[in-house]
Design a protein around this motif. Structure first.
Motif, PDB file in Angstrom:
ATOM      1  N   UNK A   1       0.851  -1.189   0.000  1.00 37.15           N
ATOM      2  CA  UNK A   1       0.000   0.000   0.000  1.00 37.15           C
ATOM      3  C   UNK A   1       0.895   1.251   0.000  1.00 37.15           C
ATOM      4  N   UNK A   2       0.691   2.188  -0.925  1.00 35.04           N
ATOM      5  CA  UNK A   2       1.488   3.412  -0.951  1.00 35.04           C
ATOM      6  C   UNK A   2       1.380   4.176   0.361  1.00 35.04           C
ATOM      7  N   UNK A   3       2.457   4.948   0.681  1.00 37.12           N
ATOM      8  CA  UNK A   3       2.509   5.651   1.960  1.00 37.12           C
ATOM      9  C   UNK A   3       1.333   6.599   2.158  1.00 37.12           C
ATOM     10  N   UNK A   4       0.977   7.375   1.119  1.00 32.07           N
ATOM     11  CA  UNK A   4      -0.125   8.337   1.233  1.00 32.07           C
ATOM     12  C   UNK A   4      -1.447   7.622   1.489  1.00 32.07           C
ATOM     13  N   UNK A   5      -1.650   6.501   0.809  1.00 33.36           N
ATOM     14  CA  UNK A   5      -2.882   5.736   0.991  1.00 33.36           C
ATOM     15  C   UNK A   5      -2.934   5.130   2.390  1.00 33.36           C
ATOM     16  N   UNK A   6      -1.790   4.638   2.868  1.00 25.57           N
ATOM     17  CA  UNK A   6      -1.737   4.068   4.211  1.00 25.57           C
ATOM     18  C   UNK A   6      -2.032   5.132   5.257  1.00 25.57           C
ATOM     19  N   UNK A   7      -1.462   6.310   5.084  1.00 22.15           N
ATOM     20  CA  UNK A   7      -1.698   7.400   6.026  1.00 22.15           C
ATOM     21  C   UNK A   7      -3.175   7.774   6.061  1.00 22.15           C
ATOM     22  N   UNK A   8      -3.811   7.794   4.897  1.00 25.34           N
ATOM     23  CA  UNK A   8      -5.225   8.158   4.837  1.00 25.34           C
ATOM     24  C   UNK A   8      -6.091   7.094   5.507  1.00 25.34           C
ATOM     25  N   UNK A   9      -5.722   5.825   5.336  1.00 32.32           N
ATOM     26  CA  UNK A   9      -6.483   4.754   5.988  1.00 32.32           C
ATOM     27  C   UNK A   9      -6.323   4.820   7.504  1.00 32.32           C
ATOM     28  N   UNK A  10      -5.109   5.142   7.967  1.00 33.88           N
ATOM     29  CA  UNK A  10      -4.875   5.307   9.404  1.00 33.88           C
ATOM     30  C   UNK A  10      -5.707   6.465   9.935  1.00 33.88           C
ATOM     31  N   UNK A  11      -5.749   7.569   9.175  1.00 34.06           N
ATOM     32  CA  UNK A  11      -6.551   8.729   9.580  1.00 34.06           C
ATOM     33  C   UNK A  11      -8.023   8.352   9.716  1.00 34.06           C
ATOM     34  N   UNK A  12      -8.525   7.595   8.758  1.00 27.53           N
ATOM     35  CA  UNK A  12      -9.938   7.203   8.764  1.00 27.53           C
ATOM     36  C   UNK A  12     -10.260   6.309   9.965  1.00 27.53           C
ATOM     37  N   UNK A  13      -9.420   5.326  10.222  1.00 29.15           N
ATOM     38  CA  UNK A  13      -9.671   4.397  11.328  1.00 29.15           C
ATOM     39  C   UNK A  13      -9.492   5.085  12.676  1.00 29.15           C
ATOM     40  N   UNK A  14      -8.539   6.003  12.748  1.00 26.40           N
ATOM     41  CA  UNK A  14      -8.335   6.746  14.006  1.00 26.40           C
ATOM     42  C   UNK A  14      -9.556   7.608  14.319  1.00 26.40           C
ATOM     43  N   UNK A  15     -10.138   8.215  13.270  1.00 26.62           N
ATOM     44  CA  UNK A  15     -11.328   9.050  13.458  1.00 26.62           C
ATOM     45  C   UNK A  15     -12.515   8.224  13.944  1.00 26.62           C
ATOM     46  N   UNK A  16     -12.498   6.927  13.663  1.00 23.88           N
ATOM     47  CA  UNK A  16     -13.582   6.040  14.099  1.00 23.88           C
ATOM     48  C   UNK A  16     -13.310   5.451  15.475  1.00 23.88           C
ATOM     49  N   UNK A  17     -12.239   5.937  16.133  1.00 17.98           N
ATOM     50  CA  UNK A  17     -11.974   5.533  17.505  1.00 17.98           C
ATOM     51  C   UNK A  17     -11.198   4.251  17.665  1.00 17.98           C
ATOM     52  N   UNK A  18     -10.566   3.760  16.602  1.00 18.29           N
ATOM     53  CA  UNK A  18      -9.804   2.519  16.695  1.00 18.29           C
ATOM     54  C   UNK A  18      -8.484   2.758  17.422  1.00 18.29           C
ATOM     55  N   UNK A  19      -8.057   1.788  18.199  1.00 14.34           N
ATOM     56  CA  UNK A  19      -6.777   1.868  18.900  1.00 14.34           C
ATOM     57  C   UNK A  19      -5.658   1.564  17.912  1.00 14.34           C
ATOM     58  N   UNK A  20      -4.393   1.893  18.266  1.00 16.79           N
ATOM     59  CA  UNK A  20      -3.272   1.575  17.364  1.00 16.79           C
ATOM     60  C   UNK A  20      -3.199   0.100  16.996  1.00 16.79           C
ATOM     61  N   UNK A  21      -3.433  -0.791  17.967  1.00 14.96           N
ATOM     62  CA  UNK A  21      -3.386  -2.224  17.660  1.00 14.96           C
ATOM     63  C   UNK A  21      -4.498  -2.627  16.700  1.00 14.96           C
ATOM     64  N   UNK A  22      -5.679  -2.052  16.891  1.00 14.85           N
ATOM     65  CA  UNK A  22      -6.805  -2.373  16.001  1.00 14.85           C
ATOM     66  C   UNK A  22      -6.541  -1.861  14.592  1.00 14.85           C
ATOM     67  N   UNK A  23      -5.935  -0.674  14.478  1.00 13.27           N
ATOM     68  CA  UNK A  23      -5.606  -0.118  13.165  1.00 13.27           C
ATOM     69  C   UNK A  23      -4.599  -1.010  12.458  1.00 13.27           C
ATOM     70  N   UNK A  24      -3.559  -1.422  13.183  1.00 14.81           N
ATOM     71  CA  UNK A  24      -2.542  -2.290  12.595  1.00 14.81           C
ATOM     72  C   UNK A  24      -3.149  -3.606  12.126  1.00 14.81           C
ATOM     73  N   UNK A  25      -4.046  -4.159  12.952  1.00 16.06           N
ATOM     74  CA  UNK A  25      -4.685  -5.427  12.597  1.00 16.06           C
ATOM     75  C   UNK A  25      -5.567  -5.262  11.354  1.00 16.06           C
ATOM     76  N   UNK A  26      -6.314  -4.157  11.298  1.00 16.23           N
ATOM     77  CA  UNK A  26      -7.218  -3.927  10.161  1.00 16.23           C
ATOM     78  C   UNK A  26      -6.446  -3.729   8.859  1.00 16.23           C
TER      79      UNK A  26
END
Length: 231
Positions: A1-26
């Motif tokens: 996954x490209x860096x920009x796309x990965x950053x955007x996915x992290x931003x989206x999951x963080x906004x939904x209240x996911x923890x760092x471990x949950x984001x990594x798993x997803x």
């Protein structure tokens, strides 16, 4: 996954209240990759001044609902008297001029996560003790004052555990979540009962939906349940 796309996915999951471990798993990446991205996003966000904390309280016997070691600074009393249910009530109060603003969370640490949330609700400062007394009326004894970090770990940690079982927090949680402050994602509490989910039917639960979700996501024999206790 490209860096920009990965950053955007992290931003989206963080906004939904996911923890760092949950984001990594997803995203199917190592937590060590996710953590610096979260820090980068946090650094870019405008910082609002956090409203001063008045206090945090949980019910007596809360420690019978989660397991932890190495935290003598986390007080508890009355565990023997309250018994075990997996339910913990968390109340957080912050300054609001001459009054306070209060949020209350009903947390099922064994299965469902946040079952209910109230607030933020303005309360006259002089009425805060009576508000707390009412919030904890189902438990004997006075509520226990605890550090904010423990309140965060109970609430956010239980949400993360419940999501792993297929359950989202109560719809009103989004309005009250900010009252808990910024969570660092660390949680050294153990949820579930004896290492497994334990569902105890509540008076307003959709029991059949919950049981179906557990069977679908965990499988028969991999969880405990207690039903038929409605009054």
């Amino acid at each position: 996954m490209p860096d920009d796309e990965l950053l955007e996915r992290v931003r989206e999951l963080r906004a939904r209240g996911r923890s760092p471990k949950e984001i990594a798993r997803a995203l199917k990446v190592r937590p060590a990759i996710v953590t610096p991205l979260i820090q980068r996003l946090a650094a870019a966000e405008p910082r609002e001044k956090e409203v001063p904390l008045v206090g945090c309280w949980v019910n007596q016997g809360w420690s019978s609902s989660v397991r932890f070691t190495g935290h003598p600074e986390w007080p508890d009393t009355g565990a023997a008297e309250t018994g075990e249910s997996g339910l913990v009530i968390v109340v957080v109060a912050r300054e609001l001029g001459s009054s306070v603003r209060v949020c209350e969370f009903l947390v099922d640490t064994w299965c469902l996560g946040v079952k209910n949330a109230l607030g933020p609700k303005p309360v006259e400062r002089r009425k805060l003790p009576s508000f707390c007394a009412d919030a904890f009326r189902s438990y004997p004894g006075a509520p226990v004052a605890v550090p904010l970090v423990l309140a965060q770990r109970i609430v956010f940690g239980a949400i993360g555990y419940a999501r792993g079982l297929g359950f989202e927090p109560h719809a009103d949680f989004a309005k009250a979540a900010g009252h808990l402050g910024e969570w660092d994602g660390v949680c050294d509490l153990e949820f579930g009962r004896d290492g497994m989910p334990m569902y105890i039917e509540g008076p307003h639960d959709d029991m059949w939906r919950i049981m179906h979700t557990l069977r679908q996501n965990v499988g028969d024999g991999n969880f405990h349940y207690l039903a038929g206790l409605r009054s």
